[in-house]
Write a protein that holds these residues in place. Sequence first.
Motif, PDB file in Angstrom:
ATOM      1  N   THR A 127      33.938  31.330  55.901  1.00  0.00           N
ATOM      2  CA  THR A 127      33.304  32.645  56.023  1.00  0.00           C
ATOM      3  C   THR A 127      32.512  32.728  57.327  1.00  0.00           C
ATOM      4  O   THR A 127      32.623  33.699  58.074  1.00  0.00           O
ATOM      5  N   TRP A 128      31.722  31.715  57.614  1.00  0.00           N
ATOM      6  CA  TRP A 128      30.918  31.711  58.838  1.00  0.00           C
ATOM      7  C   TRP A 128      31.782  31.644  60.093  1.00  0.00           C
ATOM      8  O   TRP A 128      31.351  32.082  61.163  1.00  0.00           O
ATOM      9  N   ASN A 129      32.988  31.119  59.992  1.00  0.00           N
ATOM     10  CA  ASN A 129      33.876  31.002  61.149  1.00  0.00           C
ATOM     11  C   ASN A 129      34.827  32.181  61.297  1.00  0.00           C
ATOM     12  O   ASN A 129      35.570  32.256  62.277  1.00  0.00           O
ATOM     13  N   ALA A 130      34.821  33.119  60.367  1.00  0.00           N
ATOM     14  CA  ALA A 130      35.727  34.268  60.424  1.00  0.00           C
ATOM     15  C   ALA A 130      35.254  35.249  61.490  1.00  0.00           C
ATOM     16  O   ALA A 130      34.213  35.884  61.340  1.00  0.00           O
TER      17      ALA A 130
ATOM     18  N   GLY B 288      23.120  40.830  49.691  1.00  0.00           N
ATOM     19  CA  GLY B 288      24.350  41.589  49.589  1.00  0.00           C
ATOM     20  C   GLY B 288      25.376  41.149  50.616  1.00  0.00           C
ATOM     21  O   GLY B 288      25.048  40.605  51.661  1.00  0.00           O
ATOM     22  N   ARG B 289      26.631  41.395  50.280  1.00  0.00           N
ATOM     23  CA  ARG B 289      27.737  40.975  51.151  1.00  0.00           C
ATOM     24  C   ARG B 289      27.670  41.626  52.526  1.00  0.00           C
ATOM     25  O   ARG B 289      27.921  40.977  53.541  1.00  0.00           O
ATOM     26  N   GLU B 290      27.347  42.916  52.561  1.00  0.00           N
ATOM     27  CA  GLU B 290      27.306  43.628  53.837  1.00  0.00           C
ATOM     28  C   GLU B 290      26.237  43.042  54.762  1.00  0.00           C
ATOM     29  O   GLU B 290      26.492  42.810  55.946  1.00  0.00           O
ATOM     30  N   ALA B 291      25.060  42.784  54.232  1.00  0.00           N
ATOM     31  CA  ALA B 291      23.975  42.214  55.040  1.00  0.00           C
ATOM     32  C   ALA B 291      24.303  40.790  55.489  1.00  0.00           C
ATOM     33  O   ALA B 291      24.002  40.401  56.618  1.00  0.00           O
ATOM     34  N   ILE B 292      24.934  40.023  54.613  1.00  0.00           N
ATOM     35  CA  ILE B 292      25.322  38.657  54.983  1.00  0.00           C
ATOM     36  C   ILE B 292      26.410  38.706  56.050  1.00  0.00           C
ATOM     37  O   ILE B 292      26.367  37.948  57.026  1.00  0.00           O
ATOM     38  N   GLY B 293      27.363  39.616  55.903  1.00  0.00           N
ATOM     39  CA  GLY B 293      28.390  39.786  56.932  1.00  0.00           C
ATOM     40  C   GLY B 293      27.785  40.148  58.278  1.00  0.00           C
ATOM     41  O   GLY B 293      28.189  39.612  59.318  1.00  0.00           O
ATOM     42  N   ALA B 294      26.793  41.025  58.291  1.00  0.00           N
ATOM     43  CA  ALA B 294      26.123  41.405  59.535  1.00  0.00           C
ATOM     44  C   ALA B 294      25.376  40.219  60.133  1.00  0.00           C
ATOM     45  O   ALA B 294      25.358  40.038  61.356  1.00  0.00           O
TER      46      ALA B 294
ATOM     47  N   GLU C 199      36.822  40.979  61.567  1.00  0.00           N
ATOM     48  CA  GLU C 199      36.029  41.691  60.555  1.00  0.00           C
ATOM     49  C   GLU C 199      36.754  41.816  59.219  1.00  0.00           C
ATOM     50  O   GLU C 199      36.150  41.663  58.161  1.00  0.00           O
ATOM     51  N   ALA C 200      38.056  42.065  59.253  1.00  0.00           N
ATOM     52  CA  ALA C 200      38.813  42.197  58.004  1.00  0.00           C
ATOM     53  C   ALA C 200      38.847  40.869  57.249  1.00  0.00           C
ATOM     54  O   ALA C 200      38.698  40.834  56.025  1.00  0.00           O
ATOM     55  N   THR C 201      39.016  39.772  57.968  1.00  0.00           N
ATOM     56  CA  THR C 201      39.025  38.448  57.338  1.00  0.00           C
ATOM     57  C   THR C 201      37.657  38.122  56.765  1.00  0.00           C
ATOM     58  O   THR C 201      37.550  37.623  55.637  1.00  0.00           O
ATOM     59  N   LEU C 202      36.610  38.427  57.509  1.00  0.00           N
ATOM     60  CA  LEU C 202      35.249  38.190  57.036  1.00  0.00           C
ATOM     61  C   LEU C 202      34.991  38.985  55.758  1.00  0.00           C
ATOM     62  O   LEU C 202      34.477  38.436  54.773  1.00  0.00           O
ATOM     63  N   THR C 203      35.362  40.238  55.746  1.00  0.00           N
ATOM     64  CA  THR C 203      35.166  41.083  54.572  1.00  0.00           C
ATOM     65  C   THR C 203      35.924  40.526  53.371  1.00  0.00           C
ATOM     66  O   THR C 203      35.395  40.488  52.253  1.00  0.00           O
TER      67      THR C 203
END
Length: 117
Positions: free
Chosen positions: A11-14, A43-49, A17-21
């Motif tokens: 996840t951290w290496n993705a 939340g997923r969105e905040a962690i993704g950011a 954006e589509a792969t991360l999501t």
Amino acid sequence: MNDIVTRYLDTWNATDEATLTELLASHWSESPVYVDPLADAEGREAIGATIQAVQAQFPGFVFSQVGSVDSHHRQTRFQWGLGPAGEEPVVIGFDVVVVDADDRIQDVRGFLDKVPA
């Protein structure tokens, strides 16, 4: 629990954006929490950011596992490195990951052990 660490680092290496999501949706709980000395994300969105911000700060760097994984019950701890692929990590940290009943990442508590000046 080594699979959890692999999914976490993937996840951290993705960088796409589509792969991360997709990784966040597949391997992280509905309402995960991530806390380290520099971030507090819910939340997923905040962690993704948060992940995207780290990638922007360290372009081309990758996360890798450093050392062994120690697990019991629904939690695991491990050390990770961040640096150019195949080279000595520039940053080293230590994370504790707690999974939910479906073995999805629910809670992460991170610590920084080595940070560049």
